[in-house]
Write an enzyme that holds these catalytic residues in place. Structure first.
Site, PDB file in Angstrom:
ATOM      1  N   ASP A 120      68.009 -51.173 135.659  1.00 15.21           N
ATOM      2  CA  ASP A 120      68.167 -51.719 134.313  1.00 15.21           C
ATOM      3  C   ASP A 120      69.336 -51.030 133.623  1.00 15.21           C
ATOM      4  O   ASP A 120      70.261 -50.564 134.271  1.00 15.21           O
ATOM      5  CB  ASP A 120      66.853 -51.522 133.541  1.00 15.21           C
ATOM      6  N   HIS A 160      66.898 -51.781 126.323  1.00 14.24           N
ATOM      7  CA  HIS A 160      66.121 -52.583 127.269  1.00 14.24           C
ATOM      8  C   HIS A 160      65.386 -51.703 128.271  1.00 14.24           C
ATOM      9  O   HIS A 160      64.184 -51.846 128.502  1.00 14.24           O
ATOM     10  CB  HIS A 160      67.048 -53.556 127.984  1.00 14.24           C
ATOM     11  N   SER A 320      61.236 -60.076 131.403  1.00 13.94           N
ATOM     12  CA  SER A 320      61.361 -58.673 131.810  1.00 13.94           C
ATOM     13  C   SER A 320      60.113 -57.903 131.420  1.00 13.94           C
ATOM     14  O   SER A 320      59.583 -57.101 132.200  1.00 13.94           O
ATOM     15  CB  SER A 320      62.594 -58.033 131.156  1.00 13.94           C
TER      16      SER A 320
END
Length: 626
Positions: A120, A160, A320
């Site tokens: 990520d 994120h 996600s």
């Protein structure tokens, strides 16, 4: 693949002035009213460019803060942030039923061996949710940031990845609290990466595992790109090495099979649902769907660690987040049972998921039958799961409309193909059959002339020590039905299939199993070849169930009882054009297109026929034989 909102706005910067008013506090505020207005409001010229704006904001903020601190009634300045109600987040309540005991998933011998690799963005490893649990590896391969106007703020670059790490193993809002994570940076501050970066990250994991073999590994891929053959091949390579991969389905409100790594068969692909167990909508887009999705999981307004500060939380949405939930579930399962394989993990996830909750009208009409109506929940531990016969349905890709087009569905390694059926929206098909290819059995479906294409539908089951075979009988000829049965007395019938060459045979009597009078036999049209799927396995027993309607119907279904698992699904058609038969969990569904009764009698009415099996404990089966 997540979108989010957190408690910290981009600008204007909001200053909380915390006055400590003494006896003269009121007059002080009155005297400094002009200064107070200047502190709170900052106006920018319309002619200022982005660089000027950033510079003015920084300078103005500094001067205003300095000025505020000189006021007699201001002790300090604090940036605004979010506060949250202290209840169990809906997503955790949804996937972990209250009936499960806390010690059901404790690691054996007091040690957790599972590691989750997260590919990520960068991660704020010092956040209180994940501090001490995350190892930031030295792997970093990201493309340059887009444009000169982008300013790298650490909290934005880490947003994120930090949130997903918290969803997986956060101590307060995480699924598998305390699970170890390893972070690989393959996405830049925009959340953009390249296929080559992901491939190198997967190669890094491969080499790390070879150099120092550890316990079970779960690789979380919360990213999506266009369909990539090489990326899917890399997933296959890792999976064959024993690594469990979980991927986001994508947030494009599209067929997940068009994207990678979501389309890789070896990956557990996860779509997103909201608190009402409905597909997540993200503006005009939303969760992806289709036959490449294995199941859905919570992915809407998920509270997790925020990179804004070491104690901040934020809400983000997307597939996600859904994939991170499933990665956490898998980590819990592997913590309790480290020897579980990918096949066993996927079968348990599917079997124990919540079923039939999603409103299928949200999906495009042509995707509804292909998309699983499953929402992930934590399966019971091995003791609670028992020795059930676990099966799943695998749909092939669409065959295409050509006359000789063929669709193929295959089971994973270590799964047994117990039955094969087919489905065509036009009804023009030439049946299905099981064939050996490359040392493994596959399910083949055949399109017919003028057809729009066909799907092959395989029923794939976990059946250790099974000995399975196919018995085929060629067309019997005019006036005689074709029959096939299991030759060995110790074998039981698990499924029937049949195919034919005549273009119009699909409108006539289709292959079926006759439970009355000839149990254990497959019966088909005189012009069809009939195939009986037969298996012998310790403790395996099967029976037949039938449900019919007295006249034409668009849909007929029959389900197996509790404790039994559907292994075979076929149709006895009446005055309808049968589109096909397919399993939905432990229910056999037959679909048809009404073409009128055509003079057929009620005895020829359409029926759904299910073969239901179960695997009894060996000691129970032995005692019944004595």
């Amino acid at each position: 693949m997540g979108t989010g909102s957190c408690g910290r706005p981009w600008w204007p910067l909001l200053l909380l002035l915390l006055p400590l008013l003494g006896p003269a506090g009121a007059s002080a505020q009155e005297d400094e009213d002009g200064d107070y207005e200047e502190l709170v409001l900052a106006f920018l010229s319309e002619d200022d460019g982005p660089a000027d704006v950033a510079q003015q904001v920084a300078i103005a903020t500094f001067h205003r803060c300095a000025k505020a601190l000189r006021l007699p009634h201001v002790e300090y300045i604090e940036e605004d942030s979010s506060v949250f109600a202290q209840s169990i987040p809906w997503n955790l309540e949804r996937i972990i039923p209250a009936r499960y005991k806390a010690n059901d998933y404790q690691p054996p011998n007091g040690g957790g061996l599972v590691e989750v690799y997260l590919l990520d963005t960068s991660i704020q490893s010092g956040h209180r949710e994940i501090e001490g649990r995350v190892t930031v590896t030295d792997f970093e391969n990201v493309p340059e940031e887009d444009g000169t106007r982008f300013h790298r703020q650490a909290n934005k670059c880490e947003s994120h990845g930090t949130h997903l790490a918290g969803v997986v193993s956060g101590r307060d809002a995480g699924v598998a609290k305390g699970t170890s994570l390893r972070s690989l940076r393959v996405l830049n501050c925009h959340g953009r990466g390249t296929v080559s970066s992901v491939l190198m990250g997967m190669e890094f994991i491969w080499k790390s595992q070879l150099a120092q073999p550890a316990g079970p590994l779960v690789v979380l891929l919360p990213l999506v790109g266009g369909h990539s053959r090489v990326l899917n091949a890399a997933c296959q390579r890792l999976a064959r090495a024993g690594v469990v991969l979980v991927a986001a389905a994508g947030n494009f409100r599209d067929d997940a099979c068009l994207y990678s790594p979501a389309s890789a068969p070896e990956v557990i692909t996860v779509g997103a649902t909201n608190a009402q167990d409905q597909p997540v909508t993200l503006g005009v887009l939303g969760t992806n769907f289709g036959l490449c999705v294995d199941l859905f999981a919570p992915g809407d307004n998920i509270i997790g660690a925020s990179s804004d500060c070491s104690t901040c939380f934020a809400s983000q949405s997307g597939t996600s987040q859904a994939a991170a939930h499933v990665a956490g579930i898998l980590a819990m399962m592997l913590t309790a049972e480290p020897d579980l394989t990918l096949v066993e993990l996927r079968q348990r996830l599917i079997h124990f998921s919540a079923k039939g909750l999603i409103n299928e009208a949200w999906f495009p009409e042509d995707q509804r039958v292909l998309t699983p109506n499953l929402v992930a929940t934590l399966p019971p531990s091995a003791h609670g799961a028992g020795k059930r016969l676990l099966c799943r349905t695998v749909w092939s890709a669409h065959s295409g409309p050509t006359r000789m087009a063929t669709a193929m569905a295959r089971c994973a390694t270590n799964e047994e193909l117990l039955s094969c059926s087919s489905f065509s929206r036009s009804g023009k098909r030439r049946g299905e059959r099981v064939e050996a290819r490359g040392g493994r059995r596959v399910c083949l479906a055949h399109n017919a002339f003028g057809g729009e294409g066909v799907y092959a539908v395989a029923r794939c089951c976990l059946l250790p020590r099974a000995n399975c075979s196919i018995h085929t009988v060629p067309p019997a000829g005019t006036g005689v039905e074709t029959r096939a049965h299991c030759h060995q007395q110790s074998h039981v019938l698990t499924g029937c299939s049949s195919h034919w060459e005549a273009e119009d045979l699909g409108t006539h009597r289709q292959p079926m199993l006759r439970p009355r009078g000839q149990p254990g036999q497959c019966v088909g049209h005189q012009g069809a070849s009939v195939h009986a799927s037969c298996c012998h396995a310790p403790g395996l027993e099967c029976k037949v169930k039938e449900h019919g309607v007295p006249g034409p119907a668009e849909k007929v279904a029959v389900a197996c009882e509790e404790g039994w698992t559907l292994t075979g699904c076929s149709a006895l058609p009446g005055g309808s054009l049968v589109l096909g038969a397919y399993p939905v969990d432990s229910m056999c569904v037959v679909r048809s297109q009404d073409v009128g009764a055509g003079g057929r009698t009620s005895e020829e009415a359409m029926a759904a026929i299910a073969i239901c099996c179960r695997s009894r404990p060996l000691e129970q089966a032995s005692s019944e034989l004595q």
